[in-house]
Design an enzyme around this catalytic site. Structure first.
Site, short mmCIF file in Angstrom:
data_model
loop_
_atom_site.label_atom_id
_atom_site.label_comp_id
_atom_site.label_asym_id
_atom_site.label_seq_id
_atom_site.Cartn_x
_atom_site.Cartn_y
_atom_site.Cartn_z
N GLY A 21 29.80 47.12 29.85
CA GLY A 21 29.46 45.92 29.95
C GLY A 21 30.29 44.92 30.69
O GLY A 21 30.45 43.74 30.21
N ALA A 24 29.14 44.63 36.28
CA ALA A 24 28.38 45.69 36.93
C ALA A 24 27.22 46.01 35.97
O ALA A 24 25.96 46.04 36.31
CB ALA A 24 28.98 46.84 37.46
N SER A 48 32.30 48.87 25.23
CA SER A 48 33.67 48.70 24.22
C SER A 48 34.40 47.48 24.25
O SER A 48 35.10 47.48 25.25
CB SER A 48 34.38 50.02 24.41
OG SER A 48 35.51 49.83 23.70
N VAL A 56 37.96 40.15 36.54
CA VAL A 56 38.22 39.49 37.68
C VAL A 56 36.75 39.53 38.56
O VAL A 56 35.91 40.49 38.00
CB VAL A 56 39.36 39.95 38.58
CG1 VAL A 56 40.52 39.45 38.28
CG2 VAL A 56 39.26 41.40 38.49
N ALA A 59 34.41 35.67 43.33
CA ALA A 59 34.02 34.92 44.39
C ALA A 59 32.85 35.80 45.04
O ALA A 59 32.89 36.83 44.81
CB ALA A 59 34.87 34.64 45.64
N LYS A 87 30.71 27.89 47.34
CA LYS A 87 31.28 28.47 48.44
C LYS A 87 30.86 28.45 49.60
O LYS A 87 29.67 28.76 49.63
CB LYS A 87 31.75 29.79 47.91
CG LYS A 87 32.65 30.67 48.73
CD LYS A 87 32.91 31.90 48.40
CE LYS A 87 33.54 32.62 49.63
NZ LYS A 87 33.84 34.26 49.08
N PRO A 105 33.11 31.31 58.24
CA PRO A 105 31.97 30.44 57.22
C PRO A 105 30.83 31.37 57.14
O PRO A 105 30.53 32.33 57.72
CB PRO A 105 31.62 29.28 58.31
CG PRO A 105 31.81 30.25 59.71
CD PRO A 105 32.88 31.16 59.37
N THR A 353 33.21 41.13 48.30
CA THR A 353 31.95 42.34 48.67
C THR A 353 31.55 42.98 47.43
O THR A 353 30.50 43.70 47.19
CB THR A 353 32.11 43.22 49.93
OG1 THR A 353 33.55 43.49 49.75
CG2 THR A 353 32.01 42.38 51.04
C1 LIG Z 1 41.87 42.43 41.77
C2 LIG Z 1 40.54 42.29 42.04
C3 LIG Z 1 39.83 41.27 42.35
C4 LIG Z 1 38.37 41.27 42.63
N1 LIG Z 1 37.64 40.15 43.02
C5 LIG Z 1 36.43 40.36 43.27
C6 LIG Z 1 35.83 39.13 43.85
O1 LIG Z 1 36.39 37.93 44.26
N2 LIG Z 1 34.46 39.36 44.21
C7 LIG Z 1 33.74 40.36 44.00
O2 LIG Z 1 32.52 40.71 44.38
N3 LIG Z 1 34.33 41.32 43.44
C8 LIG Z 1 35.69 41.20 43.08
N4 LIG Z 1 36.30 42.31 42.41
C9 LIG Z 1 35.34 43.33 41.90
C10 LIG Z 1 34.58 42.89 40.81
O3 LIG Z 1 35.70 42.58 39.56
C11 LIG Z 1 34.10 44.28 39.95
O4 LIG Z 1 33.18 44.79 41.17
C12 LIG Z 1 33.20 43.68 38.86
O5 LIG Z 1 33.82 43.04 37.98
C13 LIG Z 1 32.41 44.88 38.38
O6 LIG Z 1 33.47 45.67 37.31
P1 LIG Z 1 32.70 46.80 36.68
O7 LIG Z 1 31.65 46.27 35.64
O8 LIG Z 1 32.20 47.94 37.40
O9 LIG Z 1 33.90 47.34 35.63
P2 LIG Z 1 34.60 46.50 34.26
O10 LIG Z 1 34.59 45.27 34.48
O11 LIG Z 1 35.99 47.15 34.10
O12 LIG Z 1 33.94 47.08 33.16
C14 LIG Z 1 33.96 48.41 32.59
C15 LIG Z 1 32.89 48.41 31.29
O13 LIG Z 1 32.92 49.90 30.73
C16 LIG Z 1 33.23 49.69 29.56
N5 LIG Z 1 33.66 51.02 29.11
C17 LIG Z 1 34.73 51.81 29.74
N6 LIG Z 1 34.98 52.83 29.23
C18 LIG Z 1 34.26 53.11 28.09
C19 LIG Z 1 34.12 53.89 27.18
N7 LIG Z 1 34.96 55.01 26.91
N8 LIG Z 1 33.37 53.44 26.08
C20 LIG Z 1 32.40 52.33 26.19
N9 LIG Z 1 32.71 51.56 27.00
C21 LIG Z 1 33.35 51.88 28.07
C22 LIG Z 1 34.13 48.77 29.39
O14 LIG Z 1 34.22 48.34 28.02
C23 LIG Z 1 33.68 47.44 30.23
O15 LIG Z 1 32.64 46.93 29.35
C24 LIG Z 1 37.53 42.31 42.01
C25 LIG Z 1 38.18 43.50 41.71
C26 LIG Z 1 39.41 43.41 41.50
C27 LIG Z 1 40.23 44.55 41.12
#
Ligand SMILES: Cc1cc2nc3c(=O)[nH]c(=O)nc-3n(C[C@H](O)[C@H](O)[C@H](O)COP(=O)(O)OP(=O)(O)OC[C@H]3O[C@@H](n4cnc5c(N)ncnc54)[C@H](O)[C@@H]3O)c2cc1C
Length: 507
Positions: A21, A24, A48, A56, A59, A87, A105, A353
């Site tokens: 959650g 993504a 969880s 994070v 942008a 932006k 830009p 991205t």
């Molecule tokens: C330093 C950094 C800067 C970034 N800056 C940008 C930006 O400026 N612009 C941009 O487009 N993207 C950026 N990103 C990427 C962006 O943060 C991610 O693409 C976005 O947040 C999606 O993350 P996610 O949902 O895939 O993962 P997460 O946010 O890690 O979510 C994972 C989910 O899975 C759940 N989960 C994991 N294991 C279990 C389990 N065993 N049981 C139940 N639930 C579980 C967690 O609870 C959580 O809800 C950045 C990434 C990083 C690392």
């Protein structure tokens, strides 16, 4: 008339489980609920709170507007609820060389004339020493420099008709906002930590995930949005990982918010440091900052003190550490599981991205939507297309490290002299020869983006595109001057960014 459905009822995807959650997971759940609707398939999301999200990702690029429109989001409400800002692009500081800055830009530079690209005419004047800085021909770059913002409106041929923009927002508030939309459209949220994944014994397809309390959640289709760990795609299905750290060696990040300052800049800033770079993302209530760096060349303590000494205002928390490896899963879709978000791989956020890649994964999944036979034809196509798109983005990000004169630290010496993918090398060679840039196939970044970064970070080309000679030199100069003047007067017309937010979407 044939009224039979394409897929027999018995073979249709009836249930989808989104694992995770973060941004993504909620983007995926909200979009699937919007497009498929609850009558087509039951959509459940499990997350969880104990594990939490990466927190994070603040942008974006203009394509996020397409996603928001698909979800029927009111843009003012969206900015208000996520305490966001607008932006117009990214300012790059100290990348090509120390003390130098340029702007990448959104939108385009100038106007193409007589079927010839503006870039060619500008290079011609530049080589003759008669061009104004490239940013003067972009309304987005000019307005950004002056902290101006407004949305485009029908202003005829004026650049005001073509304002291109994206958003900065608070990642936590964004996920919460999407969660509300998704739940309102029938998505069921389950809280719980997954402790086991069960596969069908005959073919290895995922059958169910098991929560700590023993309950099993089963589905036809699983979307792995579990973050870097890749709970289903890697830990269970062993998709494999392609490591790109020889080209993008940064492997850590520190993130810290600080108080906001009165000037609300409508752009992201990326400042190259000694072994990485620092981002600055202005929101309404705070400024997001982070330092992406390479642990081989910089210790965590040095990275933290560099970050904290470069903030515009006092930090509001301790810096948070994030470790990552740059690369992609060898396959993003395996059997009945599709990885979207950080579970699918990671490219550093230099060009914002990742959320676009989430959006793209969702839209490609919808346009290749399976039935329960999970035909390899569909899966292979999805995997091939996404691999190509990711490689194009990777090359664009590598360009920022490679196109540099910096030799002042071991990190920059490494980047400057590293070997790079062949396709990128060709693009750089072509630009160095005659200043031309190209968009390959359907790659995300167009020729304007390539032009902005190559021009911002490389020296002038040997010559210019010969077709620019179609227009008389004096006329070229005059027409470019008209464009520059139209851009400047359009920027005069635009309101201050903070004032625009106060009038339309203040939190
Ligand atoms: C330093 C950094 C800067 C970034 N800056 C940008 C930006 O400026 N612009 C941009 O487009 N993207 C950026 N990103 C990427 C962006 O943060 C991610 O693409 C976005 O947040 C999606 O993350 P996610 O949902 O895939 O993962 P997460 O946010 O890690 O979510 C994972 C989910 O899975 C759940 N989960 C994991 N294991 C279990 C389990 N065993 N049981 C139940 N639930 C579980 C967690 O609870 C959580 O809800 C950045 C990434 C990083 C690392």
């Amino acid at each position: 008339m044939n009224t039979k459905p394409a897929v027999p009822e018995s073979n249709r995807i009836r249930s989808i489980l989104v694992v995770g959650g973060g941004s993504a997971g909620w983007m995926t759940a909200a979009a699937l609920a919007r497009v498929l609707g609850p009558a087509y398939a039951r959509i459940t999301l499990v997350e969880s709170e104990q594990i939490g999200t990466v927190g994070v990702g603040e942008a974006t690029i203009p394509q996020i507007g397409i996603f928001n429109r698909l979800l029927g989001i009111d843009e003012d409400e969206f900015v208000r609820r996520t305490k966001g800002s607008f932006k117009l692009g990214i300012e790059f500081v100290n990348w090509g060389r120390q003390g130098h800055r340029y702007f990448h830009p959104f939108g385009t530079f100038g106007l193409n004339m007589e079927g010839v690209s503006f870039h060619a005419y500008w290079q011609r004047l530049r080589l003759a020493g008669q061009a104004a800085p490239l940013a003067d021909y972009s309304l987005m770059a000019t307005a950004a420099k002056r902290n101006k913002f407004m949305r485009p409106f029908d202003a005829g041929n004026s650049p005001l008709s073509y304002i291109a923009y994206a958003f900065h927002f608070d990642a936590g508030l964004y996920a919460r906002f999407l969660r509300e939309l998704a739940e309102a459209r029938g998505v069921v949220r389950r809280e719980g930590r997954i402790v086991a994944v069960h596969q069908r014994p005959d073919d290895g397809f995922i059958e169910s995930v098991q929560l700590e309390d023993g309950e099993r959640l089963s589905a036809d289709l699983f979307i792995d949005c579990s973050g870097f760990r890749g709970l289903l795609i890697e830990q269970t299905l062993k998709a494999g990982f392609v490591d790109w750290s020889q080209w993008l060696p940064c492997d850590r990040a520190l993130a810290v918010p600080c108080e906001s300052v009165p000037e609300l800049t409508p752009y992201t800033r990326s400042t190259a440091l000694t072994a990485g770079w620092q981002w600055r993302i202005p929101l309404q209530h705070r400024t997001g900052n982070g330092h992406v760096y390479c642990s081989e060349y910089l210790s965590d303590d040095e990275a933290a003190s560099m970050l904290l000494s470069n903030l515009d205002a006092p930090a509001r928390a301790e810096p948070r550490h994030i470790r990552f490896k740059t690369g992609t899963r060898r396959r993003l879709w395996v059997k009945n599981c599709v990885a979207i978000g950080l579970s699918s791989g990671f490219l550093e956020p230099l060009e914002s991205t990742s959320l676009w890649m989430v959006q793209n994964g969702i839209s490609r999944l919808l346009s290749n939507f399976p039935d329960r036979s999970f035909s390899p034809v569909i899966i292979d196509r999805y995997n091939r297309v996404l691999a190509e798109e990711t490689e194009h983005i990777r090359d664009f990000i590598i360009l920022h490290y490679k196109a540099t004169e910096r030799e002042d630290t071991p990190f920059w010496r490494y980047c400057r002299h590293m070997s790079i993918p062949e396709r990128l090398e060709e693009k750089m060679r072509v630009y160095a020869h005659n200043g031309r840039t190209f968009r390959e196939h359907e790659e995300l970044f167009n020729d304007t983006s390539w032009f902005a970064v190559l021009t911002g970070q490389s020296g002038p080309p040997e010559t210019y595109d010969p077709v620019a000679d179609l227009l008389d030199f004096d006329e070229t100069r005059e027409r470019l001057e008209q464009i520059r003047a139209a851009v400047a007067s359009s920027a005069d017309y635009m309101p201050d960014h903070r004032r625009f937010i106060e009038e339309h979407c203040a939190a």
